[in-house]
Enzyme design. Structure first.
Site, PDB file in Angstrom:
ATOM      1  N   GLY A  94       0.825  -1.195   0.000  1.00 20.82           N
ATOM      2  CA  GLY A  94       0.000   0.000   0.000  1.00 20.82           C
ATOM      3  C   GLY A  94       0.857   1.242   0.000  1.00 20.82           C
TER       4      GLY A  94
ATOM      5  N   PRO B  81       2.499   4.956   1.173  1.00 20.43           N
ATOM      6  CG  PRO B  81       4.401   6.159   0.624  1.00 20.43           C
ATOM      7  CD  PRO B  81       3.116   5.669   0.051  1.00 20.43           C
ATOM      8  N   GLY B  82       2.260   5.590   4.728  1.00 22.20           N
ATOM      9  CA  GLY B  82       1.459   6.217   5.762  1.00 22.20           C
ATOM     10  C   GLY B  82       0.128   5.577   6.063  1.00 22.20           C
ATOM     11  CB  VAL B  83      -2.005   3.062   4.487  1.00 25.33           C
ATOM     12  CG1 VAL B  83      -2.273   4.069   3.388  1.00 25.33           C
ATOM     13  CG2 VAL B  83      -1.044   1.985   3.991  1.00 25.33           C
ATOM     14  N   GLY B  84      -0.242   2.577   7.541  1.00 29.12           N
ATOM     15  CA  GLY B  84      -0.186   1.761   8.750  1.00 29.12           C
ATOM     16  C   GLY B  84       0.361   0.371   8.564  1.00 29.12           C
TER      17      GLY B  84
ATOM     18  CB  THR C 213       5.638  -0.096   9.924  1.00 26.59           C
ATOM     19  OG1 THR C 213       6.293  -0.062   8.651  1.00 26.59           O
ATOM     20  CG2 THR C 213       6.647  -0.450  10.992  1.00 26.59           C
TER      21      THR C 213
ATOM     22  CB  SER D 112      -9.656   4.107 -16.239  1.00 24.50           C
ATOM     23  OG  SER D 112      -8.985   5.190 -15.636  1.00 24.50           O
TER      24      SER D 112
ATOM     25  CE  LYS E  73     -10.170   5.344 -11.529  1.00 26.10           C
ATOM     26  NZ  LYS E  73     -10.232   4.553 -12.778  1.00 26.10           N
TER      27      LYS E  73
END
Length: 815
Positions: free
Chosen positions: A363, A365-368, A370, A686, A729
């Protein structure tokens, strides 16, 4: 054993207080004192002292039972007379009793304050003590007792005299059982035997068995003493050798070092190849000069090996509800990840030998990624270690160096095991997609064995050289993308996607985790600083544009710093951060969301884009002018997006009659397709149906509905193919005020992942062909002709005046 009791053996039935004994059996004629601590037991003693001073003593079958029932006691016990009570410190009582006779338990009458029990008092059956059989048993017992005295600890002369003079068969058996070392079951067996001759016969067997055990103990003690004498002799010689070495000037004593290593190896309880290899190295060390370079290499090797957790492991906490609660408390959202962890633990609980899968969290960066790995380790009760693999380009970083090289050391995997001090930790392999390879080797290839549960039970580090079991380690890897992970390595992992957070998820994370954390870290409290929910929403939408929450946390921290500075400078009371105050804390808002147009326009269509920080709307504009058939594509478009434009034109040419388009438009008209915000790179397939709709709208002069947005790939035959990122989206379309979204029919199953609020307020139209797209997106001809172009221009001008001139992020957009 025959415990059948004839009716004539029952003297009478009595109701007496009962004392349950733990680890003690009292025989008739036996005087013994013991401590009493249970409240019911002390109440039974008090009741007995008030009446006849007689009490029933029955041994417990299981010593751990605190409040025994009748089933927890042996059937046979003793009626005893209380001779002395002594109060001890701490509410305990020491009691001295004398066994009076045997009793058989009928049951409990009551057991509220104390146990009142009913028991049969038993008389021994009459035996002929002068018979040859009885005399033979007595003689055999005394002979056995003589042998017992020879090997047993010192026994008093009074006991020996009594055994040699007693003539009653039953009394003799009870007296011997009371005065020799017997376990609880054997002593209870003597008490349970009513017939005196059989009791004496059984006592002889137990005595012979004890003699054999004591004789064996003497032999063992003698061998131990001999070994100790030998060890003392060896110690004396080693001490002499130490003095000699010191006199010769050889410095430190390498022998003591060797002994320490041998003791450490023995303590680890290693087996097989590992133990032999380490002892071999210790043997080599013992023959070397202490200060030599080779001795230093061996010491380093032994220290590294002995520091590893060969047989140390933690016990998993496999309470699934507890693990789920812990994950929910530490992280908001991420339901798929939490569900997968619970499934992993459920399988582990049912089949402990199951090795499990290697999990790979992918995912932005920063989505948790670790932090959820740390939460998993805490929930399981396992140790945790983290390896950062970003930028590693040397295979030896993973496998270690051969110990023959100067400065050799174990690899990062062995260092992580040493750090965790457990053979079953959770090891996080961070940024596995950022490993590199060059002439020194490919670290990704070295990871193949580490992450293969069928091979890593005997992982060999180049420095350690002996197999180490990694099969009990729970490996978790993280990556931003999977494109750069080699396919064989990716095949060993189960990929779990962690998408970007939507606005509602960011709000909940901020309220539950980020705000309390930053308030605490800045020395404030919830009573001195508060954030309004609307203010948090404005920070999320107007001051940050990211997939995770790192910048959101930084903005909250900035507010906390300013509030802390104000408090130190003398401001009192509660600081409340509202939407109106945000500009004074954070400055003007940096981002604005596009809003849907309020008028149906020709040649302008709202498309939907996916970015690494979430979804976004994208206007695609088309102008058709008199010319020679030139096609102009602007807006910093990528190759795939340009191909989508050409595919749309091919479709329009093939369906010109159906669409009502001039057959020669590609010869006599110049087409200019533009995607605004030209500084931002854009690519992806798309936007295909969006471009086609804008072209058809311009060529047919039919307006496009302003409340419709769309996404989908187009083929040259007009088919609509599925796309990715529907969740992000659709959230962007909802934010912009779109009421209808056209999506490929192949994405119908992805609607379950769309936010419930979006599903409730937006209508989704699955389509399979461009004909269905045009039917939904274009304004019908009658309605289009009814609205004059002047009216549309007037409404458009008013709408444009209302639109804020907001800045956008500089991240690349992928359609």
């Amino acid at each position: 054993m025959n415990n059948h009791i004839e009716q004539q053996n029952v003297r009478s039935t009595v109701d007496l207080p009962l004392l349950a004994l733990r680890g003690i059996v009292v025989l008739p004629g036996m005087n013994i004192h013991f401590d009493v601590g249970r409240k019911k037991s002390m109440a039974a003693l008090d009741e007995a002292m008030k009446s006849s001073q007689e009490i029933l003593l029955f041994a417990q079958r299981d010593l751990r039972v605190a409040d025994p029932s009748a089933a927890d006691l042996y059937e046979f016990g003793t009626v005893a007379r209380i001779k002395q009570l002594l109060k001890l410190p701490g509410d305990n009582v020491r009691v001295m009793v004398e066994g009076v006779g045997r009793a058989r338990l009928n049951g409990f009458i009551t057991q509220r304050q104390f146990i009142l029990a009913s028991a049969d008092l038993l008389d021994e059956p009459e035996t002929d003590g002068e018979s040859a059989f009885a005399q033979a048993l007595i003689r055999e017992l005394r002979m056995a007792f003589d042998d017992y005295i020879a090997v047993a600890p010192k026994m008093s002369g009074e006991v020996i005299m009594n055994i040699m003079t007693l003539e009653d068969v039953g009394t003799l058996a009870d007296y011997v059982a009371s005065n020799i070392l017997l376990n609880l079951e054997d002593r209870q067996a003597i008490l349970s035997e009513i017939d005196p001759c059989r009791r004496l016969e059984q006592m002889v067997k137990l005595l012979r068995s004890e003699i054999e055990i004591l004789s064996l103990e003497l032999d063992i003690r003698s061998q131990v003493k001999e070994q100790i004498d030998k060890n003392q002799r060896d110690y004396y010689l080693r001490e002499q050798m130490k003095i000699i070495q010191q006199e010769l000037g050889e410095g430190e004593n390498i022998q003591s070092e060797v002994e320490e290593y041998q003791a450490s190896i023995a303590k680890l309880e290693l087996t097989g190849e590992t133990r032999e290899a380490l002892l071999k190295e210790v043997g080599r060390l013992s023959k070397m000069v202490p200060g030599s370079a080779e001795a230093t290499v061996i010491r380093t090797y032994l220290d590294a090996c002995l520091a590893l957790p060969w047989n140390t492991e933690t016990r998993d906490k496999l309470d699934l509800q507890r693990v789920k609660n812990r994950l929910d408390r530490d992280h908001y959202g991420l339901e798929k990840v939490k569900e997968r962890i619970v499934e992993y633990l459920a399988v582990k609980k049912l089949t402990p030998q199951h090795k499990g899968q290697i999990l790979c969290f992918v995912g932005p960066p920063g989505v948790g990624k670790t932090s959820i790995a740390i939460s998993i380790a805490r929930a399981l009760g396992r140790k945790f270690a983290r390896l950062s693999l970003g930028g590693i380009r040397d295979e030896a970083e993973i496998r270690g160096h051969r110990k023959t090289y100067i400065g050799a050391m174990p690899g990062r995997i062995m260092n992580a095991m040493k750090q965790a001090q457990s053979k079953n930790p959770v090891i996080l392999l961070d940024e596995i997609d950022k490993m590199c390879s060059d002439f020194r080797g490919d670290p990704a290839a070295a990871m193949l064995e580490v992450l293969d549960s069928e091979q890593n039970y005997a992982f060999r580090d180049h420095f350690i050289e002996v197999p180490f079991d990694l099969s009990n380690v729970m490996f978790i890897t993280t990556a931003n993308v999977t494109d750069t992970i080699p396919q064989p390595l990716l095949d060993r992992m189960e990929v779990i996607e962690l998408g970007s957070y939507n606005e509602e998820e960011k709000l909940q994370i901020a309220k539950r985790h980020l705000v309390p954390k930053q308030i605490r870290e800045h020395g404030l409290s919830g009573r001195s600083l508060r954030f309004d929910e609307d203010a948090l929403r404005e920070i999320i939408s107007g001051y940050t544009r990211e997939a995770g929450v790192r910048n959101l946390e930084r903005k909250i921290a900035l507010c906390c710093r300013k509030a802390a500075a104000a408090r130190v400078m003398g401001k009192q009371g509660i600081t409340r951060i509202t939407v109106g105050q945000l500009e004074s804390y954070l400055g003007p808002a940096k981002y604005k969301f596009d809003h849907a147009s309020k008028v149906d326009e020709i040649g302008i269509v709202t498309g939907l884009a996916w970015t690494s920080v979430g979804g976004d709307t994208l206007k695609i504009e088309v102008n058709a002018m008199e010319g020679t058939g030139k096609i102009e594509l602007t807006g910093n478009l990528g190759d795939v997006m340009k191909e989508s434009a050409h595919a749309a034109i091919s479709y329009i040419r093939s369906r010109a009659d159906y669409l009502g388009v001039d057959h020669d438009f590609y010869k006599n008209r110049d087409l200019h397709i533009h995607v605004p915000e030209g500084a931002i790179p854009k690519d992806g397939p798309s936007a295909g149906i969006t471009m086609a709709t804008a072209l058809i709208s311009e060529l047919t002069q039919r307006p496009v509905r302003h409340d419709v947005a769309m996404t989908g790939e187009i083929t040259i035959r007009g088919r609509v193919l599925e796309i990715g990122g529907l969740r992000e989206k659709s959230m962007a379309a909802y934010r912009a005020g779109i009421k209808t979204i056209i999506i490929p029919d192949g994405n119908r199953s992805d609607l379950t992942e769309v936010d419930p609020t979006v599903r409730k307020n937006v209508s989704f139209v699955p389509v399979t062909s461009m004909e269905q797209v045009l039917k939904t997106a274009l304004v019908p001809m009658k309605k289009a002709s009814a609205q004059s172009s002047g009216e549309r221009e007037k409404t458009l001008e008013a709408t444009l005046l209302e639109q804020p001139d907001g800045k956008r992020r500089s991240a690349a957009i992928r359609q």
